[in-house]
Write a protein that holds these residues in place. Sequence first.
Motif, PDB file in Angstrom:
ATOM      1  N   GLU A   1       0.794  -1.255   0.204  1.00  0.00           N
ATOM      2  CA  GLU A   1      -0.071   0.031   0.235  1.00  0.00           C
ATOM      3  C   GLU A   1       0.831   1.293   0.050  1.00  0.00           C
ATOM      4  OE1 GLU A   1      -2.605  -0.719   3.021  1.00  0.00           O
ATOM      5  OE2 GLU A   1      -3.996  -1.722   1.885  1.00  0.00           O
ATOM      6  N   ALA A   2       2.102   1.174   0.602  1.00  0.00           N
ATOM      7  CA  ALA A   2       3.007   2.270   0.604  1.00  0.00           C
ATOM      8  C   ALA A   2       3.373   2.690  -1.049  1.00  0.00           C
ATOM      9  CB  ALA A   2       4.178   1.872   1.274  1.00  0.00           C
ATOM     10  N   LEU A   3       3.246   1.764  -1.739  1.00  0.00           N
ATOM     11  CA  LEU A   3       3.519   1.833  -3.263  1.00  0.00           C
ATOM     12  C   LEU A   3       2.468   2.425  -4.140  1.00  0.00           C
ATOM     13  CD1 LEU A   3       5.363  -1.518  -3.931  1.00  0.00           C
ATOM     14  CD2 LEU A   3       6.532   0.649  -3.816  1.00  0.00           C
ATOM     15  N   GLY A   4       1.293   2.588  -3.353  1.00  0.00           N
ATOM     16  CA  GLY A   4      -0.004   3.313  -4.043  1.00  0.00           C
ATOM     17  C   GLY A   4      -0.855   2.201  -4.364  1.00  0.00           C
ATOM     18  N   LEU A   5      -0.795   0.979  -3.901  1.00  0.00           N
ATOM     19  CA  LEU A   5      -1.641  -0.021  -4.717  1.00  0.00           C
ATOM     20  C   LEU A   5      -2.345  -0.624  -3.485  1.00  0.00           C
ATOM     21  CD1 LEU A   5      -2.283  -1.647  -7.280  1.00  0.00           C
ATOM     22  CD2 LEU A   5      -0.498  -3.345  -6.663  1.00  0.00           C
ATOM     23  N   PRO A   6      -3.832  -0.557  -3.571  1.00  0.00           N
ATOM     24  CA  PRO A   6      -4.593  -1.363  -2.520  1.00  0.00           C
ATOM     25  C   PRO A   6      -4.560  -2.944  -2.500  1.00  0.00           C
ATOM     26  CG  PRO A   6      -5.906  -0.741  -4.128  1.00  0.00           C
ATOM     27  CD  PRO A   6      -4.598  -0.039  -4.511  1.00  0.00           C
ATOM     28  N   VAL A   7      -4.490  -3.381  -1.260  1.00  0.00           N
ATOM     29  CA  VAL A   7      -4.424  -4.864  -1.083  1.00  0.00           C
ATOM     30  C   VAL A   7      -6.123  -5.087  -0.822  1.00  0.00           C
ATOM     31  CG1 VAL A   7      -3.718  -6.631   0.273  1.00  0.00           C
ATOM     32  CG2 VAL A   7      -2.222  -4.876  -0.206  1.00  0.00           C
ATOM     33  N   PHE A   8      -6.417  -5.812  -1.874  1.00  0.00           N
ATOM     34  CA  PHE A   8      -7.884  -6.349  -1.899  1.00  0.00           C
ATOM     35  C   PHE A   8      -8.120  -7.688  -0.978  1.00  0.00           C
ATOM     36  CE2 PHE A   8     -10.435  -4.650  -5.660  1.00  0.00           C
ATOM     37  CZ  PHE A   8     -10.309  -3.383  -5.294  1.00  0.00           C
ATOM     38  N   ALA A   9      -6.849  -8.475  -0.732  1.00  0.00           N
ATOM     39  CA  ALA A   9      -7.232  -9.621  -0.032  1.00  0.00           C
ATOM     40  C   ALA A   9      -5.724 -10.044   0.541  1.00  0.00           C
ATOM     41  CB  ALA A   9      -7.720 -10.702  -0.617  1.00  0.00           C
ATOM     42  N   THR A  10      -5.861 -10.638   1.710  1.00  0.00           N
ATOM     43  CA  THR A  10      -4.637 -11.359   2.170  1.00  0.00           C
ATOM     44  C   THR A  10      -4.728 -12.769   2.404  1.00  0.00           C
ATOM     45  OG1 THR A  10      -3.686  -9.429   3.403  1.00  0.00           O
ATOM     46  CG2 THR A  10      -2.947 -11.513   4.160  1.00  0.00           C
ATOM     47  N   VAL A  11      -4.071 -13.710   1.726  1.00  0.00           N
ATOM     48  CA  VAL A  11      -4.299 -15.133   1.627  1.00  0.00           C
ATOM     49  C   VAL A  11      -3.341 -15.566   2.637  1.00  0.00           C
ATOM     50  CG1 VAL A  11      -4.509 -17.224   0.394  1.00  0.00           C
ATOM     51  CG2 VAL A  11      -5.357 -15.111  -0.581  1.00  0.00           C
ATOM     52  N   PRO A  12      -3.801 -16.500   3.754  1.00  0.00           N
ATOM     53  CA  PRO A  12      -2.898 -16.756   4.704  1.00  0.00           C
ATOM     54  C   PRO A  12      -2.225 -18.506   4.138  1.00  0.00           C
ATOM     55  CG  PRO A  12      -5.149 -17.502   5.346  1.00  0.00           C
ATOM     56  CD  PRO A  12      -5.327 -16.653   4.041  1.00  0.00           C
ATOM     57  N   LEU A  13      -1.073 -18.482   4.483  1.00  0.00           N
ATOM     58  CA  LEU A  13      -0.493 -19.909   4.163  1.00  0.00           C
ATOM     59  C   LEU A  13      -1.302 -20.920   4.688  1.00  0.00           C
ATOM     60  CD1 LEU A  13       2.152 -20.856   2.924  1.00  0.00           C
ATOM     61  CD2 LEU A  13       3.229 -21.075   5.222  1.00  0.00           C
ATOM     62  N   VAL A  14      -1.455 -22.006   3.864  1.00  0.00           N
ATOM     63  CA  VAL A  14      -1.927 -23.330   4.456  1.00  0.00           C
ATOM     64  C   VAL A  14      -1.096 -24.402   4.351  1.00  0.00           C
ATOM     65  CG1 VAL A  14      -3.868 -24.974   3.748  1.00  0.00           C
ATOM     66  CG2 VAL A  14      -4.288 -22.592   3.568  1.00  0.00           C
ATOM     67  N   ARG A  15      -0.775 -25.151   5.574  1.00  0.00           N
ATOM     68  CA  ARG A  15       0.126 -26.169   5.561  1.00  0.00           C
ATOM     69  C   ARG A  15      -0.703 -27.519   5.575  1.00  0.00           C
ATOM     70  NH1 ARG A  15       5.064 -24.660   6.437  1.00  0.00           N
ATOM     71  NH2 ARG A  15       5.754 -22.439   7.297  1.00  0.00           N
ATOM     72  N   ASP A  16      -1.693 -27.443   6.316  1.00  0.00           N
ATOM     73  CA  ASP A  16      -2.569 -28.921   6.301  1.00  0.00           C
ATOM     74  C   ASP A  16      -3.345 -28.981   5.112  1.00  0.00           C
ATOM     75  OD1 ASP A  16      -1.237 -29.195   8.893  1.00  0.00           O
ATOM     76  OD2 ASP A  16      -2.768 -28.172   9.864  1.00  0.00           O
TER      77      ASP A  16
END
Length: 257
Positions: free
Chosen positions: A2-17
């Motif tokens: 976001e500091a680069l000026g691009l909105p983040v629409f989603a954060t996908v968590p890492l899935v291990r299982d």
Amino acid sequence: IEALGLPVFATVPLVRDMPRQRPGAPPPILARDMPRGLAAEAFRSLRTALRFGLIDAERRSIAITGPTPDAGKSFVSLNLAMVMAQADQSVCLIDADMRRGQLARRLGLPDGLPGLSDYLAGDTELDAVLRPAPVGGLSLIPTGIYPPNPSEMVMRPRFAEMIEMLGRRFDCVIVDCPPLLVVTDAVIVARAVGATLLVARHGCTAPGEMAAAMRALDGAGRPAHAAVLNGFERRHARPGREEGYYGYGYEAAVRRD
């Protein structure tokens, strides 16, 4: 990001299982095989953000790419298409990675199907390359035979015309593109679609790589619409690596996208 000026629409968590698969079976698709997980919910949030964010888009079509091969753009493309189809939307997923695309295999479809390269070469018609996927409402256009000149093929007027035709037939068209900092295909595709999503992988994608990808799209007059942060793991956050160069061609390689 976001500091680069691009909105983040989603954060996908890492899935291990991940669910266990029988030998030789395609890898699991989170939105289908783990529908109650946090990662699947992140893709539903992305679906909602895009639904409102694309209201003013001239075309209901999305290009999904990342700066480098390890960002996870195919993972995001496939799961986003799946959750859209699960919401009773008609979705066309196009595998435009005509160097190493594997979406047909991930959906359990056979290799060697006619696809995008065959259509762009004028060897077949559009209906002949549209394949129903194993979920209602989702269709796939596979890569077809890997051509020697994929960048030149997506530059042909036939590609933009295809996106227009599909936009009239489907609620959404999702184009899985090769990485931006490796080949030019995604920049060309971005000019034919309504919006472009940039995928960054937590702990792998450096801020400089995202900035360079954004500049490439800006230079084509089609700025990135938003970003997706993939593989987020709070406990193991670490600084990003430096920018580098990546082989991305026909040779065998370990696929991480």
